[in-house]
Design an enzyme around this catalytic site. Structure first.
Site, PDB file in Angstrom:
ATOM      1  N   GLU A   1      49.490  48.875  52.195  1.00  0.00           N
ATOM      2  CA  GLU A   1      50.694  48.269  52.770  1.00  0.00           C
ATOM      3  C   GLU A   1      51.380  49.206  53.760  1.00  0.00           C
ATOM      4  O   GLU A   1      51.818  48.778  54.835  1.00  0.00           O
ATOM      5  CB  GLU A   1      51.700  47.896  51.665  1.00  0.00           C
ATOM      6  CG  GLU A   1      51.165  46.889  50.665  1.00  0.00           C
ATOM      7  CD  GLU A   1      50.577  47.528  49.415  1.00  0.00           C
ATOM      8  OE1 GLU A   1      50.738  46.935  48.334  1.00  0.00           O
ATOM      9  OE2 GLU A   1      49.951  48.609  49.506  1.00  0.00           O
TER      10      GLU A   1
ATOM     11  N   HIS B   1      48.685  54.148  51.009  1.00  0.00           N
ATOM     12  CA  HIS B   1      48.500  52.806  50.448  1.00  0.00           C
ATOM     13  C   HIS B   1      48.242  51.814  51.585  1.00  0.00           C
ATOM     14  O   HIS B   1      48.695  52.022  52.721  1.00  0.00           O
ATOM     15  CB  HIS B   1      49.749  52.375  49.687  1.00  0.00           C
ATOM     16  CG  HIS B   1      49.934  53.066  48.375  1.00  0.00           C
ATOM     17  ND1 HIS B   1      50.516  52.449  47.300  1.00  0.00           N
ATOM     18  CD2 HIS B   1      49.614  54.316  47.957  1.00  0.00           C
ATOM     19  CE1 HIS B   1      50.544  53.284  46.278  1.00  0.00           C
ATOM     20  NE2 HIS B   1      50.016  54.437  46.656  1.00  0.00           N
TER      21      HIS B   1
ATOM     22  N   CYS C   1      53.325  48.254  44.674  1.00  0.00           N
ATOM     23  CA  CYS C   1      54.007  49.199  43.789  1.00  0.00           C
ATOM     24  C   CYS C   1      55.463  49.352  44.264  1.00  0.00           C
ATOM     25  O   CYS C   1      55.854  48.764  45.277  1.00  0.00           O
ATOM     26  CB  CYS C   1      53.292  50.555  43.833  1.00  0.00           C
ATOM     27  SG  CYS C   1      53.486  51.423  45.426  1.00  0.00           S
TER      28      CYS C   1
ATOM     29  N   CYS D   1      55.676  50.710  47.963  1.00  0.00           N
ATOM     30  CA  CYS D   1      55.322  49.713  48.978  1.00  0.00           C
ATOM     31  C   CYS D   1      56.321  48.565  49.015  1.00  0.00           C
ATOM     32  O   CYS D   1      56.668  48.080  50.086  1.00  0.00           O
ATOM     33  CB  CYS D   1      53.903  49.217  48.746  1.00  0.00           C
ATOM     34  SG  CYS D   1      52.684  50.532  49.022  1.00  0.00           S
TER      35      CYS D   1
END
Length: 157
Positions: A55, A53, A83, A86
């Site tokens: 992040e 991801h 999410c 993260c």
């Protein structure tokens, strides 16, 4: 243009890198002392890795750059609400502030489904700003998913 808009534009540039790879266009930058110290974009399908991801990539780079896992004096700019994974990493890395463009009513964990960033039960709460360049980021995500639906429809016929 505000500081938040300036850095969110940098996050949007990262999201466009994901878009170019047919990834969900999510981008992120981390800023310390008015300087971008880390960038990341979604690479889940490209890397075949659920952890890829935007992040997490940016947090990893920022920690390497600062030489510390604690990022208390840093601000993260991200194009889509984080999410649960993260959001947890943001709390764990002690980021001081997160600026979010678009909220994610189906999976967001910075206020939409749950707010992991500001739970008083945790030993760290993160300052939050939402809605910075929201329309632009939402439009990019909508375009991506519209194109994806069209590609799937074409593949079936």
């Amino acid at each position: 243009m505000t500081q938040d808009e300036k850095y969110m534009r940098a996050a949007i540039r990262e999201a466009k890198k994901a878009y170019a790879l047919d990834e969900v266009p999510i981008g992120c930058v981390i800023v310390q002392k008015d300087k971008i110290i880390a960038r990341g974009y979604n690479r889940r399908n490209t890397d075949k890795n659920a952890l890829a991801h935007a992040e997490l990539a940016a947090i990893k780079k920022a920690s390497r750059k600062t030489g510390d896992w604690r990022l208390e004096d840093c601000t993260m700019y991200v194009t889509l609400e984080p999410c649960q994974m993260c959001a947890g990493a943001i709390v764990q890395s002690r980021l001081g502030k997160v600026v979010i463009a678009s909220m994610n009513p189906k999976a967001g964990c910075a206020g939409s489904v749950i707010n992991l960033l500001q739970m008083k039960e945790f030993n760290h709460q993160v300052e939050m700003v939402t809605g910075v360049l929201e329309e632009e980021c939402s439009a990019m995500l909508s375009s991506f998913f519209q194109e994806l639906r069209e590609k799937k429809k074409s593949a079936k016929s």
